[in-house]
Design a protein around this motif. Structure first.
Motif, PDB file in Angstrom:
ATOM      1  N   ARG A   8    -130.399 -23.935  14.404  1.00  0.00           N
ATOM      2  CA  ARG A   8    -131.022 -22.616  14.478  1.00  0.00           C
ATOM      3  C   ARG A   8    -130.155 -21.559  13.788  1.00  0.00           C
ATOM      4  NH1 ARG A   8    -131.452 -22.540  19.446  1.00  0.00           N
ATOM      5  NH2 ARG A   8    -130.073 -20.868  20.134  1.00  0.00           N
ATOM      6  N   ALA A   9    -128.840 -21.661  13.949  1.00  0.00           N
ATOM      7  CA  ALA A   9    -127.933 -20.719  13.287  1.00  0.00           C
ATOM      8  C   ALA A   9    -128.052 -20.843  11.765  1.00  0.00           C
ATOM      9  CB  ALA A   9    -126.495 -20.966  13.735  1.00  0.00           C
ATOM     10  N   ILE A  10    -128.058 -22.078  11.263  1.00  0.00           N
ATOM     11  CA  ILE A  10    -128.170 -22.294   9.822  1.00  0.00           C
ATOM     12  C   ILE A  10    -129.516 -21.796   9.312  1.00  0.00           C
ATOM     13  CG2 ILE A  10    -128.224 -24.040   7.996  1.00  0.00           C
ATOM     14  CD1 ILE A  10    -126.368 -25.748   9.843  1.00  0.00           C
ATOM     15  N   SER A  11    -130.580 -22.115  10.027  1.00  0.00           N
ATOM     16  CA  SER A  11    -131.925 -21.674   9.624  1.00  0.00           C
ATOM     17  C   SER A  11    -132.025 -20.158   9.600  1.00  0.00           C
ATOM     18  CB  SER A  11    -132.979 -22.249  10.571  1.00  0.00           C
ATOM     19  OG  SER A  11    -133.017 -23.662  10.508  1.00  0.00           O
ATOM     20  N   ASN A  12    -131.454 -19.498  10.605  1.00  0.00           N
ATOM     21  CA  ASN A  12    -131.491 -18.035  10.657  1.00  0.00           C
ATOM     22  C   ASN A  12    -130.752 -17.423   9.474  1.00  0.00           C
ATOM     23  OD1 ASN A  12    -132.913 -18.205  13.023  1.00  0.00           O
ATOM     24  ND2 ASN A  12    -131.223 -17.621  14.366  1.00  0.00           N
ATOM     25  N   ALA A  13    -129.603 -18.024   9.104  1.00  0.00           N
ATOM     26  CA  ALA A  13    -128.844 -17.520   7.954  1.00  0.00           C
ATOM     27  C   ALA A  13    -129.636 -17.698   6.662  1.00  0.00           C
ATOM     28  CB  ALA A  13    -127.505 -18.231   7.857  1.00  0.00           C
ATOM     29  N   LEU A  14    -130.330 -18.818   6.528  1.00  0.00           N
ATOM     30  CA  LEU A  14    -131.149 -19.052   5.340  1.00  0.00           C
ATOM     31  C   LEU A  14    -132.306 -18.057   5.262  1.00  0.00           C
ATOM     32  CD1 LEU A  14    -131.267 -22.960   5.347  1.00  0.00           C
ATOM     33  CD2 LEU A  14    -130.272 -21.536   3.544  1.00  0.00           C
ATOM     34  N   VAL A  15    -132.933 -17.806   6.390  1.00  0.00           N
ATOM     35  CA  VAL A  15    -134.059 -16.875   6.411  1.00  0.00           C
ATOM     36  C   VAL A  15    -133.614 -15.477   6.000  1.00  0.00           C
ATOM     37  CG1 VAL A  15    -135.672 -15.674   7.959  1.00  0.00           C
ATOM     38  CG2 VAL A  15    -135.433 -18.159   8.086  1.00  0.00           C
ATOM     39  N   GLN A  16    -132.438 -15.058   6.442  1.00  0.00           N
ATOM     40  CA  GLN A  16    -131.940 -13.719   6.124  1.00  0.00           C
ATOM     41  C   GLN A  16    -131.856 -13.484   4.622  1.00  0.00           C
ATOM     42  OE1 GLN A  16    -128.212 -12.590   7.971  1.00  0.00           O
ATOM     43  NE2 GLN A  16    -128.819 -13.610   9.874  1.00  0.00           N
ATOM     44  N   THR A  17    -131.426 -14.500   3.896  1.00  0.00           N
ATOM     45  CA  THR A  17    -131.227 -14.343   2.457  1.00  0.00           C
ATOM     46  C   THR A  17    -132.385 -14.886   1.631  1.00  0.00           C
ATOM     47  OG1 THR A  17    -129.541 -14.598   0.728  1.00  0.00           O
ATOM     48  CG2 THR A  17    -130.011 -16.533   2.079  1.00  0.00           C
ATOM     49  N   GLY A  18    -133.414 -15.423   2.313  1.00  0.00           N
ATOM     50  CA  GLY A  18    -134.569 -15.943   1.603  1.00  0.00           C
ATOM     51  C   GLY A  18    -134.294 -17.212   0.834  1.00  0.00           C
ATOM     52  N   ALA A  19    -133.307 -17.981   1.272  1.00  0.00           N
ATOM     53  CA  ALA A  19    -132.934 -19.215   0.583  1.00  0.00           C
ATOM     54  C   ALA A  19    -133.539 -20.421   1.291  1.00  0.00           C
ATOM     55  CB  ALA A  19    -131.411 -19.355   0.527  1.00  0.00           C
ATOM     56  N   ALA A  20    -133.606 -21.517   0.562  1.00  0.00           N
ATOM     57  CA  ALA A  20    -134.080 -22.779   1.119  1.00  0.00           C
ATOM     58  C   ALA A  20    -132.905 -23.730   1.297  1.00  0.00           C
ATOM     59  CB  ALA A  20    -135.121 -23.405   0.192  1.00  0.00           C
ATOM     60  N   VAL A  21    -133.122 -24.775   2.057  1.00  0.00           N
ATOM     61  CA  VAL A  21    -132.066 -25.752   2.313  1.00  0.00           C
ATOM     62  C   VAL A  21    -131.527 -26.336   1.011  1.00  0.00           C
ATOM     63  CG1 VAL A  21    -131.584 -28.003   3.349  1.00  0.00           C
ATOM     64  CG2 VAL A  21    -132.884 -26.319   4.627  1.00  0.00           C
ATOM     65  N   ASP A  22    -132.397 -26.546   0.025  1.00  0.00           N
ATOM     66  CA  ASP A  22    -131.932 -27.153  -1.218  1.00  0.00           C
ATOM     67  C   ASP A  22    -131.094 -26.199  -2.070  1.00  0.00           C
ATOM     68  OD1 ASP A  22    -133.864 -25.442  -2.165  1.00  0.00           O
ATOM     69  OD2 ASP A  22    -135.175 -27.000  -2.968  1.00  0.00           O
ATOM     70  N   GLY A  23    -130.946 -24.950  -1.617  1.00  0.00           N
ATOM     71  CA  GLY A  23    -130.062 -24.025  -2.313  1.00  0.00           C
ATOM     72  C   GLY A  23    -128.601 -24.188  -1.944  1.00  0.00           C
ATOM     73  N   ILE A  24    -128.319 -24.993  -0.920  1.00  0.00           N
ATOM     74  CA  ILE A  24    -126.936 -25.207  -0.470  1.00  0.00           C
ATOM     75  C   ILE A  24    -126.325 -26.392  -1.216  1.00  0.00           C
ATOM     76  CG2 ILE A  24    -125.475 -25.809   1.501  1.00  0.00           C
ATOM     77  CD1 ILE A  24    -127.519 -24.401   3.295  1.00  0.00           C
ATOM     78  N   ALA A  25    -125.215 -26.137  -1.908  1.00  0.00           N
ATOM     79  CA  ALA A  25    -124.538 -27.190  -2.667  1.00  0.00           C
ATOM     80  C   ALA A  25    -123.375 -27.795  -1.902  1.00  0.00           C
ATOM     81  CB  ALA A  25    -124.026 -26.647  -4.005  1.00  0.00           C
ATOM     82  N   TYR A  26    -122.753 -27.003  -1.020  1.00  0.00           N
ATOM     83  CA  TYR A  26    -121.553 -27.474  -0.312  1.00  0.00           C
ATOM     84  C   TYR A  26    -121.564 -26.975   1.125  1.00  0.00           C
ATOM     85  CZ  TYR A  26    -116.694 -27.709   1.258  1.00  0.00           C
ATOM     86  OH  TYR A  26    -115.549 -27.947   1.988  1.00  0.00           O
ATOM     87  N   ILE A  27    -121.182 -27.856   2.037  1.00  0.00           N
ATOM     88  CA  ILE A  27    -121.016 -27.505   3.443  1.00  0.00           C
ATOM     89  C   ILE A  27    -119.584 -27.787   3.859  1.00  0.00           C
ATOM     90  CG2 ILE A  27    -121.737 -27.904   5.822  1.00  0.00           C
ATOM     91  CD1 ILE A  27    -124.406 -28.944   4.760  1.00  0.00           C
ATOM     92  N   ASN A  28    -118.875 -26.744   4.285  1.00  0.00           N
ATOM     93  CA  ASN A  28    -117.591 -26.950   4.939  1.00  0.00           C
ATOM     94  C   ASN A  28    -117.904 -27.105   6.416  1.00  0.00           C
ATOM     95  OD1 ASN A  28    -115.015 -26.259   6.390  1.00  0.00           O
ATOM     96  ND2 ASN A  28    -114.286 -26.164   4.276  1.00  0.00           N
ATOM     97  N   ALA A  29    -117.930 -28.352   6.873  1.00  0.00           N
ATOM     98  CA  ALA A  29    -118.351 -28.667   8.238  1.00  0.00           C
ATOM     99  C   ALA A  29    -117.295 -28.253   9.252  1.00  0.00           C
ATOM    100  CB  ALA A  29    -118.629 -30.162   8.363  1.00  0.00           C
ATOM    101  N   HIS A  30    -117.725 -28.149  10.500  1.00  0.00           N
ATOM    102  CA  HIS A  30    -116.729 -27.925  11.559  1.00  0.00           C
ATOM    103  C   HIS A  30    -115.790 -29.129  11.592  1.00  0.00           C
ATOM    104  CE1 HIS A  30    -115.060 -25.977  15.030  1.00  0.00           C
ATOM    105  NE2 HIS A  30    -115.184 -27.079  15.749  1.00  0.00           N
ATOM    106  N   GLY A  31    -116.352 -30.329  11.590  1.00  0.00           N
ATOM    107  CA  GLY A  31    -115.578 -31.555  11.377  1.00  0.00           C
ATOM    108  C   GLY A  31    -114.275 -31.650  12.142  1.00  0.00           C
ATOM    109  N   SER A  32    -114.338 -31.520  13.462  1.00  0.00           N
ATOM    110  CA  SER A  32    -113.112 -31.540  14.258  1.00  0.00           C
ATOM    111  C   SER A  32    -112.555 -32.941  14.450  1.00  0.00           C
ATOM    112  CB  SER A  32    -113.355 -30.903  15.631  1.00  0.00           C
ATOM    113  OG  SER A  32    -114.252 -31.691  16.388  1.00  0.00           O
TER     114      SER A  32
END
Length: 373
Positions: free
Chosen positions: A237-261
């Motif tokens: 939901r956090a990721i989706s909300n951030a995408l909606v704010q900027t009008g971007a789609a999921v395929d616009g993301i090239a890199y994810i720096n994961a939490h990856g603990s």
């Protein structure tokens, strides 16, 4: 940034790309009662006591961020500026000499610089640094500020090491997120600050813009005191909300720096997020906690800086030490040790943090303009 891999961004980046890790034997205190004796300890000449150490880390990050942005203290005095700092408890467990305020380490810096600016202190567990950046953006957008320095700082101490040992989240071997043999995280320390200002203000003063923070979003799972929602619903939901704010789609993301603990619970939850949102687009994904350790309140700010540098350099950094990916992650484009991934121009970088209790933050960055390589 101030990390166990260094302070200069170019040096930190080169070491990260080489697959190096700053995790080493902790020398500041006795770790014999802990599951592991290693962590992302900064070996520079810093005070050993937690309070002065927090102050020294913030001081170094603050001055470095100003210099990198081409700003001076006088510039902050002349414009409406603020400081937002996140920390996951910092050194407040060290209470033998009496209670301490959460932001006690900020006052010496402002006093030394002769600055009188508003300060906000944010504490949302491991998402504190990211929430501080999101709050800084809110101050620009909704409260009329011109410049906001925002990020996180945290230190290693015996209380955190013993606490994570008791929880079973500290790895007895090494932190290897997404790994088939992963068994926990490693703790670290550090600081990082970003300088946020409106594009118009940066252009007016001829400032060098590293990236555009296109959007940010925070959610809370309210699941348990420590565990996230294992379905990943709040994180998605956090990721989706951030995408909606900027009008971007999921395929616009090239890199994810994961939490990856590197903990079983976090890696399993993030696998659900990846499968639910990115299985088709397969952006490059990596975790930098194997290199820096989990720097708690500073981790979101450090990882935001790494995400920005990935966009600048057109490469996704590898996950240090990762050789064999866990079956939950085999369909994902996880960057292995020694195998950084090229990133296309014009895409977004997503930096996500997921704190204890389900504090989820998503920050989206893009290049300031088209870059030709």
């Amino acid at each position: 940034m101030v990390t166990c891999l260094g302070r200069d961004p170019d040096i930190v980046w080169s070491r990260l790309m080489a697959g190096l890790s700053g995790i080493s034997r902790i020398t500041m205190f006795d770790t014999s009662q802990c599951l592991n004796q290693r962590g992302g300890e900064i070996k520079d000449a810093l005070p050993a006591d937690g309070g002065p150490r927090m102050a020294a880390l913030l001081d170094a990050a603050f001055r470095s961020a100003l210099a990198d942005a081409g700003l001076s203290v006088d510039d902050l005095k002349a414009r409406r500026a603020a400081l937002v700092v996140g920390s996951s408890f910092g050194n407040i467990f060290q209470t033998e000499k009496g209670p301490v305020e959460l932001d006690h380490y900020v006052k010496p810096l402002l006093r030394d610089l002769g600055l009188d600016i508003p300060v906000l202190s944010v504490s949302s567990a491991c998402s504190s640094g990211s929430d501080a950046i999101a709050t800084g953006a809110d101050l620009l957008d909704f409260a009329g500020f011109d410049i906001v320095l925002c990020g996180g700082v945290d230190v290693l101490d015996i209380y955190k090491m013993v606490g994570h040992s008791a929880l079973g989240t500290l790895s007895p071997t090494r932190c290897t997120p997404f790994s088939a043999d992963g068994d926990g995280t490693a703790l670290g320390e550090g600081a990082a600050l970003l300088v946020l200002e409106r594009a118009s203000g940066a252009a007016l003063r001829g400032g060098h813009v590293r990236a555009i923070l296109t959007s940010r979003a925070s959610t809370t799972d309210t699941n348990t005191l420590t565990s996230p929602d294992l379905t990943g619903a709040g994180a998605m939901r956090a990721i989706s909300n951030a995408l909606v704010q900027t009008g971007a789609a999921v395929d616009g993301i090239a890199y994810i720096n994961a939490h990856g603990s590197g903990t079983h619970v976090n890696d399993a939850m993030e696998a659900q997020v990846y499968a639910g949102m990115f299985a088709r687009t397969r952006p490059a994904i990596s975790s930098t906690k194997a290199a820096f350790g989990h720097t708690l309140g500073a981790t979101g700010a450090i990882e935001a800086a790494i995400s920005i540098m990935a966009l600048e350099r057109g490469e996704a950094p590898p996950t240090s030490g990762l050789a064999t990916v866990h079956e939950d992650w085999r369909a994902a484009a996880v960057t292995l040790a020694g195998q950084p991934a090229p990133l296309p121009d014009g895409k977004l970088a997503l930096s996500v943090t997921y704190g204890f209790g389900g504090a989820n933050v998503a920050l989206l960055f893009r290049q300031p303009e088209a870059v030709t390589r």
